[in-house]
Design a protein around this motif. Structure first.
Motif, PDB file in Angstrom:
ATOM      1  N   LEU A 164      49.904  31.510  43.437  1.00 52.12           N
ATOM      2  CA  LEU A 164      51.065  30.620  43.312  1.00 52.12           C
ATOM      3  C   LEU A 164      51.396  29.963  44.643  1.00 52.12           C
ATOM      4  CD1 LEU A 164      53.397  32.638  40.911  1.00 52.12           C
ATOM      5  CD2 LEU A 164      52.389  30.392  40.486  1.00 52.12           C
ATOM      6  N   ASN A 165      51.200  30.687  45.740  1.00 55.72           N
ATOM      7  CA  ASN A 165      51.419  30.083  47.063  1.00 55.72           C
ATOM      8  C   ASN A 165      50.577  28.823  47.222  1.00 55.72           C
ATOM      9  OD1 ASN A 165      53.382  31.692  48.237  1.00 55.72           O
ATOM     10  ND2 ASN A 165      51.928  33.109  49.172  1.00 55.72           N
ATOM     11  N   GLU A 166      49.324  28.943  46.895  1.00 53.89           N
ATOM     12  CA  GLU A 166      48.422  27.808  47.038  1.00 53.89           C
ATOM     13  C   GLU A 166      48.801  26.672  46.082  1.00 53.89           C
ATOM     14  OE1 GLU A 166      43.604  26.943  47.264  1.00 53.89           O
ATOM     15  OE2 GLU A 166      44.337  28.817  46.398  1.00 53.89           O
ATOM     16  N   LEU A 167      49.160  27.017  44.847  1.00 50.87           N
ATOM     17  CA  LEU A 167      49.511  26.011  43.855  1.00 50.87           C
ATOM     18  C   LEU A 167      50.806  25.285  44.229  1.00 50.87           C
ATOM     19  CD1 LEU A 167      48.596  24.780  41.213  1.00 50.87           C
ATOM     20  CD2 LEU A 167      49.838  26.586  39.991  1.00 50.87           C
ATOM     21  N   ILE A 168      51.766  26.017  44.789  1.00 50.05           N
ATOM     22  CA  ILE A 168      53.038  25.404  45.195  1.00 50.05           C
ATOM     23  C   ILE A 168      52.812  24.412  46.323  1.00 50.05           C
ATOM     24  CG2 ILE A 168      55.235  25.905  46.344  1.00 50.05           C
ATOM     25  CD1 ILE A 168      55.326  28.493  44.662  1.00 50.05           C
ATOM     26  N   VAL A 169      52.003  24.793  47.293  1.00 50.41           N
ATOM     27  CA  VAL A 169      51.720  23.890  48.407  1.00 50.41           C
ATOM     28  C   VAL A 169      51.062  22.607  47.894  1.00 50.41           C
ATOM     29  CG1 VAL A 169      50.313  23.578  50.479  1.00 50.41           C
ATOM     30  CG2 VAL A 169      51.580  25.705  50.135  1.00 50.41           C
ATOM     31  N   THR A 170      50.079  22.759  47.002  1.00 49.38           N
ATOM     32  CA  THR A 170      49.382  21.589  46.452  1.00 49.38           C
ATOM     33  C   THR A 170      50.325  20.700  45.646  1.00 49.38           C
ATOM     34  OG1 THR A 170      47.341  22.891  46.319  1.00 49.38           O
ATOM     35  CG2 THR A 170      47.426  20.870  45.044  1.00 49.38           C
ATOM     36  N   THR A 171      51.158  21.316  44.814  1.00 51.93           N
ATOM     37  CA  THR A 171      52.066  20.557  43.949  1.00 51.93           C
ATOM     38  C   THR A 171      53.098  19.800  44.759  1.00 51.93           C
ATOM     39  OG1 THR A 171      51.748  22.168  42.179  1.00 51.93           O
ATOM     40  CG2 THR A 171      53.660  20.723  42.012  1.00 51.93           C
ATOM     41  N   GLU A 172      53.709  20.449  45.719  1.00 56.18           N
ATOM     42  CA  GLU A 172      54.774  19.810  46.481  1.00 56.18           C
ATOM     43  C   GLU A 172      54.229  18.795  47.492  1.00 56.18           C
ATOM     44  OE1 GLU A 172      57.648  22.531  47.999  1.00 56.18           O
ATOM     45  OE2 GLU A 172      58.455  22.850  45.980  1.00 56.18           O
ATOM     46  N   ASP A 220      49.170  36.882  52.582  1.00 55.99           N
ATOM     47  CA  ASP A 220      49.214  35.862  53.624  1.00 55.99           C
ATOM     48  C   ASP A 220      48.656  34.568  53.033  1.00 55.99           C
ATOM     49  OD1 ASP A 220      49.351  34.412  55.923  1.00 55.99           O
ATOM     50  OD2 ASP A 220      47.737  35.478  56.970  1.00 55.99           O
ATOM     51  N   PHE A 221      49.566  33.625  52.736  1.00 57.91           N
ATOM     52  CA  PHE A 221      49.223  32.369  52.068  1.00 57.91           C
ATOM     53  C   PHE A 221      48.502  32.662  50.747  1.00 57.91           C
ATOM     54  CE2 PHE A 221      46.600  28.247  52.145  1.00 57.91           C
ATOM     55  CZ  PHE A 221      47.503  27.620  51.305  1.00 57.91           C
ATOM     56  N   ASN A 222      47.231  32.309  50.631  1.00 56.98           N
ATOM     57  CA  ASN A 222      46.517  32.483  49.369  1.00 56.98           C
ATOM     58  C   ASN A 222      45.591  33.706  49.392  1.00 56.98           C
ATOM     59  OD1 ASN A 222      44.629  31.554  51.134  1.00 56.98           O
ATOM     60  ND2 ASN A 222      43.766  29.986  49.779  1.00 56.98           N
ATOM     61  N   ARG A 223      45.851  34.604  50.326  1.00 59.08           N
ATOM     62  CA  ARG A 223      45.012  35.806  50.462  1.00 59.08           C
ATOM     63  C   ARG A 223      45.857  37.070  50.294  1.00 59.08           C
ATOM     64  NH1 ARG A 223      44.431  39.196  54.789  1.00 59.08           N
ATOM     65  NH2 ARG A 223      42.592  40.575  54.754  1.00 59.08           N
ATOM     66  N   SER A 224      45.416  37.920  49.372  1.00 58.09           N
ATOM     67  CA  SER A 224      46.049  39.227  49.187  1.00 58.09           C
ATOM     68  C   SER A 224      45.112  40.303  49.725  1.00 58.09           C
ATOM     69  CB  SER A 224      46.330  39.490  47.706  1.00 58.09           C
ATOM     70  OG  SER A 224      46.673  40.845  47.484  1.00 58.09           O
ATOM     71  N   ARG A 225      45.671  41.207  50.518  1.00 60.64           N
ATOM     72  CA  ARG A 225      44.834  42.290  51.046  1.00 60.64           C
ATOM     73  C   ARG A 225      44.396  43.248  49.947  1.00 60.64           C
ATOM     74  NH1 ARG A 225      47.503  45.098  56.121  1.00 60.64           N
ATOM     75  NH2 ARG A 225      45.509  46.178  56.019  1.00 60.64           N
ATOM     76  N   GLY A 226      45.120  43.257  48.847  1.00 58.64           N
ATOM     77  CA  GLY A 226      44.767  44.130  47.730  1.00 58.64           C
ATOM     78  C   GLY A 226      45.298  45.539  47.912  1.00 58.64           C
ATOM     79  N   LEU A 227      45.520  46.218  46.810  1.00 60.81           N
ATOM     80  CA  LEU A 227      46.020  47.591  46.815  1.00 60.81           C
ATOM     81  C   LEU A 227      45.106  48.455  45.964  1.00 60.81           C
ATOM     82  CD1 LEU A 227      49.814  46.822  46.322  1.00 60.81           C
ATOM     83  CD2 LEU A 227      48.766  47.704  48.410  1.00 60.81           C
ATOM     84  N   THR A 228      44.886  49.667  46.441  1.00 64.92           N
ATOM     85  CA  THR A 228      44.066  50.619  45.709  1.00 64.92           C
ATOM     86  C   THR A 228      44.653  52.008  45.921  1.00 64.92           C
ATOM     87  OG1 THR A 228      41.804  51.417  45.341  1.00 64.92           O
ATOM     88  CG2 THR A 228      42.456  50.988  47.617  1.00 64.92           C
ATOM     89  N   THR A 229      44.021  53.017  45.408  1.00 68.17           N
ATOM     90  CA  THR A 229      44.505  54.392  45.581  1.00 68.17           C
ATOM     91  C   THR A 229      43.358  55.302  46.010  1.00 68.17           C
ATOM     92  OG1 THR A 229      44.126  54.865  43.221  1.00 68.17           O
ATOM     93  CG2 THR A 229      46.346  54.177  43.880  1.00 68.17           C
ATOM     94  N   GLU A 230      43.735  56.405  46.597  1.00 67.48           N
ATOM     95  CA  GLU A 230      42.768  57.431  46.982  1.00 67.48           C
ATOM     96  C   GLU A 230      43.380  58.793  46.705  1.00 67.48           C
ATOM     97  OE1 GLU A 230      39.831  58.332  50.727  1.00 67.48           O
ATOM     98  OE2 GLU A 230      41.931  57.940  51.200  1.00 67.48           O
ATOM     99  N   THR A 231      42.637  59.672  46.088  1.00 66.64           N
ATOM    100  CA  THR A 231      43.120  61.011  45.774  1.00 66.64           C
ATOM    101  C   THR A 231      42.579  61.993  46.805  1.00 66.64           C
ATOM    102  OG1 THR A 231      43.219  60.507  43.410  1.00 66.64           O
ATOM    103  CG2 THR A 231      43.209  62.819  44.039  1.00 66.64           C
TER     104      THR A 231
END
Length: 545
Positions: A164-172, A220-231
């Protein structure tokens, strides 16, 4: 402007919608022959979203606090249901019944049915301890699964926010102010993410919103570091933890559902599990210390310890020996009885653990000392347990163990095991209840040791910090009740804060049908006035022509 009002009215039931208004700007121009320029009318220069970023940030935090409080209260309430206190089947009642059943044997030591009742009551206590422990472990496992599920949800939210960050920048960039619906969608996603963990946002000039967890960037802008789990497994428990997908570093959540789950699991549930195991350990040790110093209706012909040492040549109270229960400097009596004549030979065995002269008692030296008693043969088994065999026609019993070595080694004990998971009644007693040590000296009608066992429920225990077994369990239940009540209060308080902030948001961003009706009437009359103005101009033009 009428179209904007219509959009507001259409979204009056949409909780994620932010009210918009048009920015009306007077147009320059329209100079007359007299040199006057009243203007060329009005222009809609852009759209304005009515949003208070400070309120939005506080609302996200309040959402996380409310969700966390609800999660904690629900989990604590399930623990209370698991204990099932204040009923006839609770552990408090069963412990009282178990210790009370020794009183019946005290008054009638030869009654086999009373002895069987003690064993049955002990089994009931054991089943409850193990059921509660299994229930706590199941709750921990469920919370681990919930962490994994919420992590997947949070990861999906961050990816959508980045897109959505990227799409908002493009649209506006193409049409300033035209990305209101996209911004509403992003704000809704941020609120959902805020329910899961505490986040902070920083909006850039181009409309991008960067998301942080603590001081760590998440989007950060159009990049997500992602989330995961570890047991990971620690202290015998598996714990599922949240981590960044790009470098596997820990995500520190301080509020929200994920933080509440971690606290409930690692503090409350793990604490309850530890207290349950400690209660079972104290029950095993205190009962065994008294039981191993008593006499049954018959003696033992063969005994094998329940607890092994790591090193048979190490002092019994050392870490190298590794016994689960403490042994101290002291003595105990060994009584060997000739079954044919009834003659009893008594010999004192010293357990030297004073740390002097490097001659402290080891399992090997204890076995040697016992083998020196006529009619006995003691050995160390291959797995480092003590085994005692009486000669044919003889039986052995013990008394006055001030060292607690017999209980620590599992010789002549009532229970086996070390915690709520492994506690069990000694198989020797189950197969022969006459071995239950109700007497102190073995005389007919002697039930004094059963009286000592009956008093253990209210006797202080060093393993429990100087409180009794029954009092320790009562403290556990009372502490849980206080914690659950506090969680309920926190939930109510968090809900009130959220409701207050939601009202503040609605005052700024919400749609009021009354206000929109006024705007609609105002714009309608303006349009009608402009139409009449054009009609007048048209009529005058006809007159001129």
């Amino acid at each position: 402007a009428i179209a904007i009002t219509g959009q507001n009215i259409a979204n009056v039931g949409n909780p994620d919608y932010t009210r918009q208004t048009g920015r009306l700007v007077a147009m320059y121009g329209g100079m007359t022959l007299g040199g006057v320029a009243p203007g060329m009318g009005v222009n809609l220069s852009g759209l304005q979203r009515h949003v208070d970023e400070a309120v939005e940030a506080r609302l996200r935090l309040a959402l996380g606090d409310r969700a966390g409080a609800q999660t904690a209260y629900t989990a604590l309430n399930r623990i209370e249901s698991l204990y099932n206190e204040l009923t006839q089947y609770d552990l408090s009642t069963q412990l009282t019944t178990f210790f009370g059943s020794f009183s019946d044997v005290q008054t009638n030591p030869a009654d086999i049915s009373a002895r069987n009742l003690i064993l049955a009551n002990a089994d009931t206590v054991i089943q409850t301890l193990q059921r509660q422990r299994t229930g706590l472990l199941s709750e921990i496992s469920d919370l681990n699964d919930t962490v994994a599920s919420l992590a997947r949800d949070a990861n999906a939210l961050t990816e959508q926010i980045a897109k959505l960050n990227e799409l908002i920048v493009t649209t506006e960039a193409q049409s300033p102010g035209s990305a209101g619906a996209l911004r509403d969608n992003r704000d809704a996603l941020l609120r959902q993410l805020g329910e899961l963990m505490d986040i902070t946002t920083r909006e850039q000039d181009n409309g991008v919103v960067n998301v942080y967890v603590g001081s760590e960037p998440l989007v950060d802008f159009n990049r997500s570091r992602g989330l995961t789990t570890e047991t990971v497994r620690a202290d015998g428990l598996a714990r599922t933890t949240l981590r960044f997908a790009d470098n596997n570093s820990s995500v520190i959540a301080r509020s929200g559902k994920l933080a509440a789950i971690a606290e409930t699991r690692d503090v409350h549930l793990a604490g309850q599990l530890e207290r349950l195991d400690q209660l079972a350990k104290a029950l095993i040790y205190e009962v065994n210390c008294v039981h191993s110093s008593g006499q049954g209706l018959v003696g033992y012909q063969r005994l094998q310890g329940s607890y092994a040492v790591h090193d048979a040549s190490a002092a019994l109270n050392s870490a190298e020996a590794g016994l689960p229960f403490d042994v101290q400097n002291g003595t105990f009596l060994v009584r060997v009885r000739d079954q044919a004549t009834g003659q009893v030979t008594t010999q004192m065995i010293e357990v030297d653990l004073d740390g002097l002269n490097n001659d402290d008692t080891t399992l090997s030296s204890l076995a040697a000392a016992l083998s020196a008693v006529p009619g006995l043969n003691a050995t160390v088994t291959g797995d480092n347990r003590l085994r005692i065999d009486a000669a044919a026609g003889f039986e052995v019993s013990f008394a006055d163990d001030t060292s607690h070595a017999l209980a620590a080694l599992g010789i002549g004990t009532f229970f086996t095991g070390t915690d709520a998971a492994t506690i069990a009644v000694n198989a020797a007693l189950t197969s022969n209840p006459r071995l239950l040590a109700a007497a102190l000296d073995g005389a007919a009608g002697d039930g004094r040791n059963a009286g000592r066992l009956a008093a253990l429920g209210s006797a202080t225990s060093a393993l429990l910090g100087g409180v009794s077994i029954e009092a320790y369990h009562a403290m556990t239940i009372n502490g849980l009740a206080v914690t659950t009540a506090a969680a309920s209060t926190a939930q109510e308080a968090a809900d009130m804060v959220y409701s207050s902030l939601l009202a503040q948001r609605e005052a700024t961003s919400g749609v009021s049908l009354d206000e929109e009706a006024i705007n609609l009437t105002k714009y309608e009359r303006a349009f009608q006035g402009a139409s009449r103005f054009l009609n007048v101009l048209d009529s005058l033009s006809d007159e001129i022509l």
